[in-house]
Write an enzyme that holds these catalytic residues in place. Structure first.
Site, PDB file in Angstrom:
ATOM      1  N   ASP A  32      14.666 -27.317  13.449  1.00 20.55           N
ATOM      2  CA  ASP A  32      13.711 -27.689  14.493  1.00 20.55           C
ATOM      3  C   ASP A  32      12.276 -27.595  13.976  1.00 20.55           C
ATOM      4  O   ASP A  32      11.747 -26.499  13.786  1.00 20.55           O
ATOM      5  CB  ASP A  32      13.899 -26.763  15.697  1.00 20.55           C
ATOM      6  CG  ASP A  32      12.909 -27.046  16.821  1.00 20.55           C
ATOM      7  OD1 ASP A  32      12.249 -28.100  16.783  1.00 20.55           O
ATOM      8  OD2 ASP A  32      12.816 -26.213  17.740  1.00 20.55           O
ATOM      9  N   ASP A  44       8.590 -33.188  16.939  1.00 17.16           N
ATOM     10  CA  ASP A  44       9.501 -32.107  17.322  1.00 17.16           C
ATOM     11  C   ASP A  44      10.952 -32.567  17.231  1.00 17.16           C
ATOM     12  O   ASP A  44      11.397 -33.391  18.023  1.00 17.16           O
ATOM     13  CB  ASP A  44       9.185 -31.668  18.755  1.00 17.16           C
ATOM     14  CG  ASP A  44      10.106 -30.564  19.249  1.00 17.16           C
ATOM     15  OD1 ASP A  44      10.635 -29.817  18.414  1.00 17.16           O
ATOM     16  OD2 ASP A  44      10.293 -30.446  20.471  1.00 17.16           O
TER      17      ASP A  44
END
Length: 503
Positions: free
Chosen positions: A294, A100
């Protein structure tokens, strides 16, 4: 079968003489979690040698990095995230960890959970040390709470050696672990400003760079584009290259955009196009309140005004009249008869980013294969798809929907993010992504930066300290007896008033 049957929709469209008939059905998503998971769910610059750009290419001279060993070290897909095998503690406990780039904590399940097959047992690790400090993190979807500690980790398909890192042991969570996931923790790869409970908690990649000496850069290839979640029991692959870039994972040139601020990987979006049509919005709309890259976010997320404009443009160009609004809202799947592909009915979408030469821009283009995403089939006769774009209330997010088309380089050493067309972004010999430039770039898309949460913490703590100081002074004045004044001293109305106020 989680899909709710019923609600049959047959759509026709006309191009001149109504040549095509789209055999389409629409299904409510209901509880189909994999389709809704969102965590949180210059001129062209070609790659240079390590001495020229600070990036390693095929290997690291110190011998601690062999990038070819890291190829295909990821598994997963955009709907459920991409994860990597890591070994934690002594003796080692093997867990799958979600990658992440939109958070900064390394956190692992440390207690049993209905959706987690295994967890990190701290009591079995002789090298685990707790700090006794509580920690909590909230994402776009889901949150968890736990305690901070440290332990040793190694990565079977990563840099050689074992390092000591900060670990958040997840003890309770809500909406974070979901049905069908195959990972038991999260690897936050963003900057220290996002670390919880405060920026003093050194993130994983900072520790890796400091303890192994690898260059401060990593790169991502995610290969789930065009792959149905239910088409195979084996998830798609991908690569997290730590310490540099691997030339076999991309084709063509690499284009870089500056990182505006080091918290998220915040970039500047100049404009969006649907097909060849410019949305003609003020470019500040695209960066309200930030635009970030992201990997932990499933979809391409757009501010509400931008999202509405994109949906309207797609609706006009898709050649499908009266198409279900539920599909664009993310509440319904659209299904076509097997052998029929929906992608030819939708336009491409392009995102323009500012280049490192700030007077120029470059363009990332996502073909429909990236944002019209296969999810499941029905009775072996229908293929069902979801819309890979959603509305956002907290900025524009270039998530996995777009990233799956590109090899993305997070060059932290030079505060930039690079993009090149991924070698796995291909379907039946057709590329799903394109990159082009340079184009002239306007200025003024970023006015003033919004106050970031870590900055708000600093302000809050400063105000609390000031209040505490004022209270301390008042307390001292109350407790210390006033010196008796001589009779000849003048006591003015003002001094009496002040003294009475204090009392």
């Amino acid at each position: 079968m989680l899909l709710v049957r019923g609600l049959l929709l047959a759509l026709c469209f006309c191009t001149g003489r109504c040549v095509y008939t789209i055999r389409l059905k629409s299904f409510s998503l209901g509880g189909f979690s994999s389709s809704a998971l969102q965590l949180q769910l210059g001129a062209s610059q070609r790659n240079q040698t390590a001495s020229g750009s600070g990036l390693s290419l095929a290997s690291d001279p110190s011998g601690s990095v062999n990038f070819l060993d890291m190829v295909n070290n990821l598994r997963g897909d955009s709907g459920r995230g991409y994860y990597m095998e890591m070994v934690i503690g002594t003796p080692g406990q093997t867990l799958n960890i979600l990658v992440d780039t939109g958070s900064s904590n390394f956190a692992v399940a440390a207690a049993s959970h209905p959706y987690v097959t295994t967890y990190f047992n701290r009591a079995l690790s002789s090298t685990y040390q707790t700090s006794g400090q509580a920690v909590a993190v909230r994402y776009t979807q889901g949150n968890w709470e736990g305690e901070l500690g440290t332990d040793l980790i190694s990565i079977p398909q990563g840099p050689n050696g074992t390092i000591t890192i900060n670990i958040a042991a997840i003890l309770t969570s809500d909406g974070f672990f979901l049905p069908g996931i195959k990972w038991q923790g999260i690897l936050g790869l963003a900057y220290p400003l996002l670390a919880r409970p405060d920026p003093s908690v050194e993130p994983f990649f900072n520790s890796l760079v400091q303890q192994t000496g690898i260059p401060d850069v990593f790169s991502l290839q995610m290969c789930g584009a065009g792959v149905s979640v239910s088409a195979t029991s084996e998830p798609a692959g991908g690569s997290l290259i730590m310490g540099g870039i691997e030339p076999t994972l991309y084709q063509g040139s690499v284009w870089y955009t500056p990182v505006l601020q080091e918290w998220y990987y915040q970039v500047e979006v100049l404009k969006l196009e649907v097909g060849d049509q410019n949305l003609n919005l003020d470019c500040r709309e695209y960066n309200m309140d930030k635009a970030i890259v992201d990997s932990g976010t499933t979809l391409l997320r757009l501010p509400a005004k931008v999202f509405d404009a994109v949906v309207e443009a797609i609706s006009q160009m898709s050649l499908m009249q009266d198409f279900s609004s539920g599909f664009f809202a993310g509440t319904k799947l659209a299904c076509w008869v097997k052998g029929d592909s929906p992608w030819r009915f939708f336009p491409k979408i392009s995102i323009y980013l500012r280049a490192t030469n700030t007077s120029q821009a470059f363009r990332l283009t996502a073909l429909p294969q990236l944002y019209i995403q296969p999810v499941t089939d029905v009775d072996g006769t229908l293929n069902c798809y979801r819309f890979g774009i959603s509305s956002s209330t907290n900025g524009l997010v270039i998530g996995a929907t777009v990233m799956e088309g590109f090899y993305v380089i997070f060059d932290r050493a030079h505060r930039r993010v690079g993009f090149a067309v991924s070698t796995c972004a291909e379907s039946n010999g057709v590329l799903m992504a394109e990159i082009a430039g340079p184009f002239p770039a306007d200025s003024g898309c970023i006015g003033s930066f919004p106050l970031q949460e870590p900055l708000l913490w600093v302000i809050a703590y400063a105000l609390m300290g000031l209040c505490a100081l004022v209270l301390l002074i008042l307390l001292i004045l109350l407790l210390v007896p006033c010196r008796r004044r001589q009779r000849d001293e003048e006591i003015t109305d003002q001094s009496s008033l002040v003294r009475h106020r204090i009392k």
